[in-house]
Motif scaffolding. Structure first.
Motif, PDB file in Angstrom:
ATOM      1  N   LYS A  23       0.834  -1.211   0.000  1.00 47.28           N
ATOM      2  CA  LYS A  23       0.000   0.000   0.000  1.00 47.28           C
ATOM      3  C   LYS A  23       0.868   1.261   0.000  1.00 47.28           C
ATOM      4  O   LYS A  23       0.608   2.209  -0.748  1.00 47.28           O
ATOM      5  N   LEU A  24       1.924   1.276   0.832  1.00 44.71           N
ATOM      6  CA  LEU A  24       2.842   2.419   0.868  1.00 44.71           C
ATOM      7  C   LEU A  24       3.558   2.589  -0.470  1.00 44.71           C
ATOM      8  O   LEU A  24       3.759   3.714  -0.940  1.00 44.71           O
ATOM      9  N   ASP A  25       3.935   1.479  -1.086  1.00 47.32           N
ATOM     10  CA  ASP A  25       4.597   1.522  -2.388  1.00 47.32           C
ATOM     11  C   ASP A  25       3.678   2.130  -3.446  1.00 47.32           C
ATOM     12  O   ASP A  25       4.099   2.962  -4.257  1.00 47.32           O
ATOM     13  N   CYS A  26       2.416   1.734  -3.413  1.00 43.00           N
ATOM     14  CA  CYS A  26       1.440   2.285  -4.370  1.00 43.00           C
ATOM     15  C   CYS A  26       1.218   3.779  -4.137  1.00 43.00           C
ATOM     16  O   CYS A  26       1.060   4.547  -5.096  1.00 43.00           O
ATOM     17  N   ILE A  27       1.215   4.206  -2.877  1.00 41.99           N
ATOM     18  CA  ILE A  27       1.053   5.634  -2.554  1.00 41.99           C
ATOM     19  C   ILE A  27       2.234   6.430  -3.111  1.00 41.99           C
ATOM     20  O   ILE A  27       2.053   7.496  -3.706  1.00 41.99           O
ATOM     21  N   ARG A  28       3.462   5.916  -2.934  1.00 43.95           N
ATOM     22  CA  ARG A  28       4.646   6.607  -3.459  1.00 43.95           C
ATOM     23  C   ARG A  28       4.610   6.692  -4.982  1.00 43.95           C
ATOM     24  O   ARG A  28       4.919   7.727  -5.568  1.00 43.95           O
ATOM     25  N   THR A  29       4.246   5.596  -5.644  1.00 39.84           N
ATOM     26  CA  THR A  29       4.174   5.585  -7.111  1.00 39.84           C
ATOM     27  C   THR A  29       3.113   6.562  -7.598  1.00 39.84           C
ATOM     28  O   THR A  29       3.336   7.291  -8.578  1.00 39.84           O
ATOM     29  N   ASP A  30       1.978   6.611  -6.936  1.00 38.29           N
ATOM     30  CA  ASP A  30       0.921   7.547  -7.302  1.00 38.29           C
ATOM     31  C   ASP A  30       1.392   8.989  -7.151  1.00 38.29           C
ATOM     32  O   ASP A  30       1.124   9.837  -8.005  1.00 38.29           O
ATOM     33  N   TYR A  31       2.123   9.257  -6.071  1.00 41.12           N
ATOM     34  CA  TYR A  31       2.654  10.607  -5.850  1.00 41.12           C
ATOM     35  C   TYR A  31       3.634  10.991  -6.959  1.00 41.12           C
ATOM     36  O   TYR A  31       3.586  12.112  -7.481  1.00 41.12           O
ATOM     37  N   ILE A  32       4.503  10.076  -7.345  1.00 47.08           N
ATOM     38  CA  ILE A  32       5.452  10.340  -8.435  1.00 47.08           C
ATOM     39  C   ILE A  32       4.700  10.656  -9.718  1.00 47.08           C
ATOM     40  O   ILE A  32       5.023  11.613 -10.427  1.00 47.08           O
ATOM     41  N   ASN A  33       3.671   9.859 -10.027  1.00 46.50           N
ATOM     42  CA  ASN A  33       2.880  10.098 -11.240  1.00 46.50           C
ATOM     43  C   ASN A  33       2.227  11.477 -11.223  1.00 46.50           C
ATOM     44  O   ASN A  33       2.213  12.182 -12.236  1.00 46.50           O
ATOM     45  N   LYS A  34       1.702  11.871 -10.062  1.00 44.80           N
ATOM     46  CA  LYS A  34       1.035  13.176  -9.962  1.00 44.80           C
ATOM     47  C   LYS A  34       2.030  14.334 -10.081  1.00 44.80           C
ATOM     48  O   LYS A  34       1.732  15.344 -10.720  1.00 44.80           O
ATOM     49  N   VAL A  35       3.203  14.191  -9.473  1.00 46.88           N
ATOM     50  CA  VAL A  35       4.209  15.251  -9.548  1.00 46.88           C
ATOM     51  C   VAL A  35       4.712  15.406 -10.982  1.00 46.88           C
ATOM     52  O   VAL A  35       4.815  16.529 -11.497  1.00 46.88           O
ATOM     53  N   VAL A  36       5.015  14.292 -11.641  1.00 51.57           N
ATOM     54  CA  VAL A  36       5.506  14.337 -13.024  1.00 51.57           C
ATOM     55  C   VAL A  36       4.446  14.944 -13.934  1.00 51.57           C
ATOM     56  O   VAL A  36       4.747  15.816 -14.760  1.00 51.57           O
ATOM     57  N   SER A  37       3.213  14.513 -13.765  1.00 49.31           N
ATOM     58  CA  SER A  37       2.126  15.048 -14.582  1.00 49.31           C
ATOM     59  C   SER A  37       1.937  16.544 -14.344  1.00 49.31           C
ATOM     60  O   SER A  37       1.761  17.319 -15.285  1.00 49.31           O
ATOM     61  N   GLY A  38       1.996  16.961 -13.086  1.00 51.49           N
ATOM     62  CA  GLY A  38       1.852  18.387 -12.757  1.00 51.49           C
ATOM     63  C   GLY A  38       2.979  19.225 -13.318  1.00 51.49           C
ATOM     64  O   GLY A  38       2.759  20.349 -13.788  1.00 51.49           O
ATOM     65  N   LEU A  39       4.212  18.705 -13.274  1.00 53.53           N
ATOM     66  CA  LEU A  39       5.356  19.431 -13.828  1.00 53.53           C
ATOM     67  C   LEU A  39       5.219  19.626 -15.325  1.00 53.53           C
ATOM     68  O   LEU A  39       5.432  20.718 -15.855  1.00 53.53           O
ATOM     69  N   VAL A  40       4.873  18.552 -16.009  1.00 47.93           N
ATOM     70  CA  VAL A  40       4.842  18.587 -17.469  1.00 47.93           C
ATOM     71  C   VAL A  40       3.656  19.398 -17.990  1.00 47.93           C
ATOM     72  O   VAL A  40       3.761  20.074 -19.010  1.00 47.93           O
ATOM     73  N   LYS A  41       2.551  19.374 -17.277  1.00 49.09           N
ATOM     74  CA  LYS A  41       1.362  20.091 -17.753  1.00 49.09           C
ATOM     75  C   LYS A  41       1.488  21.605 -17.637  1.00 49.09           C
ATOM     76  O   LYS A  41       0.687  22.329 -18.227  1.00 49.09           O
ATOM     77  N   THR A  42       2.491  22.100 -16.898  1.00 52.31           N
ATOM     78  CA  THR A  42       2.715  23.548 -16.873  1.00 52.31           C
ATOM     79  C   THR A  42       3.420  24.020 -18.136  1.00 52.31           C
ATOM     80  O   THR A  42       3.560  25.208 -18.347  1.00 52.31           O
ATOM     81  N   LYS A  43       3.869  23.067 -18.961  1.00 55.13           N
ATOM     82  CA  LYS A  43       4.516  23.305 -20.267  1.00 55.13           C
ATOM     83  C   LYS A  43       5.707  24.260 -20.179  1.00 55.13           C
ATOM     84  O   LYS A  43       5.738  25.302 -20.834  1.00 55.13           O
ATOM     85  N   GLU A  74      12.771   5.757 -10.784  1.00 55.44           N
ATOM     86  CA  GLU A  74      11.424   5.736 -11.363  1.00 55.44           C
ATOM     87  C   GLU A  74      10.955   7.151 -11.698  1.00 55.44           C
ATOM     88  O   GLU A  74      10.365   7.382 -12.753  1.00 55.44           O
ATOM     89  N   PHE A  75      11.247   8.104 -10.814  1.00 56.83           N
ATOM     90  CA  PHE A  75      10.879   9.496 -11.071  1.00 56.83           C
ATOM     91  C   PHE A  75      11.550  10.006 -12.338  1.00 56.83           C
ATOM     92  O   PHE A  75      10.906  10.601 -13.203  1.00 56.83           O
ATOM     93  N   ARG A  76      12.851   9.751 -12.454  1.00 55.93           N
ATOM     94  CA  ARG A  76      13.603  10.221 -13.616  1.00 55.93           C
ATOM     95  C   ARG A  76      13.118   9.550 -14.903  1.00 55.93           C
ATOM     96  O   ARG A  76      12.984  10.207 -15.942  1.00 55.93           O
ATOM     97  N   THR A  77      12.840   8.254 -14.844  1.00 56.76           N
ATOM     98  CA  THR A  77      12.364   7.533 -16.018  1.00 56.76           C
ATOM     99  C   THR A  77      11.021   8.071 -16.494  1.00 56.76           C
ATOM    100  O   THR A  77      10.829   8.327 -17.692  1.00 56.76           O
ATOM    101  N   LYS A  78      10.104   8.259 -15.572  1.00 52.38           N
ATOM    102  CA  LYS A  78       8.771   8.756 -15.942  1.00 52.38           C
ATOM    103  C   LYS A  78       8.831  10.195 -16.425  1.00 52.38           C
ATOM    104  O   LYS A  78       8.129  10.571 -17.371  1.00 52.38           O
ATOM    105  N   LEU A  79       9.687  10.999 -15.797  1.00 54.49           N
ATOM    106  CA  LEU A  79       9.825  12.385 -16.229  1.00 54.49           C
ATOM    107  C   LEU A  79      10.438  12.457 -17.629  1.00 54.49           C
ATOM    108  O   LEU A  79      10.003  13.260 -18.460  1.00 54.49           O
ATOM    109  N   THR A  80      11.421  11.614 -17.909  1.00 58.07           N
ATOM    110  CA  THR A  80      12.037  11.572 -19.239  1.00 58.07           C
ATOM    111  C   THR A  80      11.002  11.205 -20.296  1.00 58.07           C
ATOM    112  O   THR A  80      10.929  11.841 -21.359  1.00 58.07           O
ATOM    113  N   ALA A  81      10.195  10.196 -20.025  1.00 59.46           N
ATOM    114  CA  ALA A  81       9.171   9.763 -20.982  1.00 59.46           C
ATOM    115  C   ALA A  81       8.130  10.858 -21.226  1.00 59.46           C
ATOM    116  O   ALA A  81       7.761  11.131 -22.383  1.00 59.46           O
TER     117      ALA A  81
END
Length: 148
Positions: A23-43, A74-81
């Motif tokens: 459960k903690l692992d899923c929470i961390r992964t979800d947080y990474i996804n939200k941060v990466v998405s928020g960063l990229v959507k500011t263009k 994982e953060f760097r990989t998702k951000l790169t993609a």
């Protein structure tokens, strides 16, 4: 009979702990996804990352568990993609660039800065700021980087 019951209780407790860690692992992964998405959507035009020595950080027995749980790779990989998907330039600054020790105002290097110093104060020019904020300004203005 008693030993079998004890083993069953141990197995149930292990399952509870594993479920909690999952459960903690899923929470961390979800947080990474939200941060990466928020960063990229500011263009932004570009995003700058510091190339950290994770292998060296893992050797520190006091920090290794916390570093491993942060999922830097994982953060760097998702951000790169995501950056490739949105056409954003991802800059990687060398790990030896003194982003934390460099004064943002005058450009002098403070060599006696410890990890425990959370505020960056440079007496020569009188500049005082949060250590991480000072580092982020230096990374933003860094001219030597690689494009990922």
């Amino acid at each position: 009979m008693k030993g079998e019951v004890t083993r069953q209780n141990i197995r149930k407790q292990k399952q509870k702990v594993q479920k909690l860690y999952h459960k903690l692992d899923c929470i961390r992964t979800d947080y990474i996804n939200k941060v990466v998405s928020g960063l990229v959507k500011t263009k932004p035009m570009w995003i700058t990352l510091e190339d950290l020595n994770i292998k060296g950080m893992m050797k520190n027995r006091h920090l290794s568990k916390a570093v491993a749980q942060q999922k830097f790779f994982e953060f760097r990989t998702k951000l790169t993609a995501k950056c490739k998907e949105y056409g954003i330039e991802l800059r990687l600054v060398d790990r030896f660039y003194p982003s934390s020790k460099l004064c943002y105002k005058c450009g002098c290097i403070k060599s006696d800065l410890k990890l425990s110093d959370r505020t960056y104060t440079y007496s020569e020019c009188g500049y005082t700021a949060d250590r991480d904020f000072n580092a982020s300004l230096n990374l933003r203005d860094c001219l030597t980087y690689q494009i990922a």
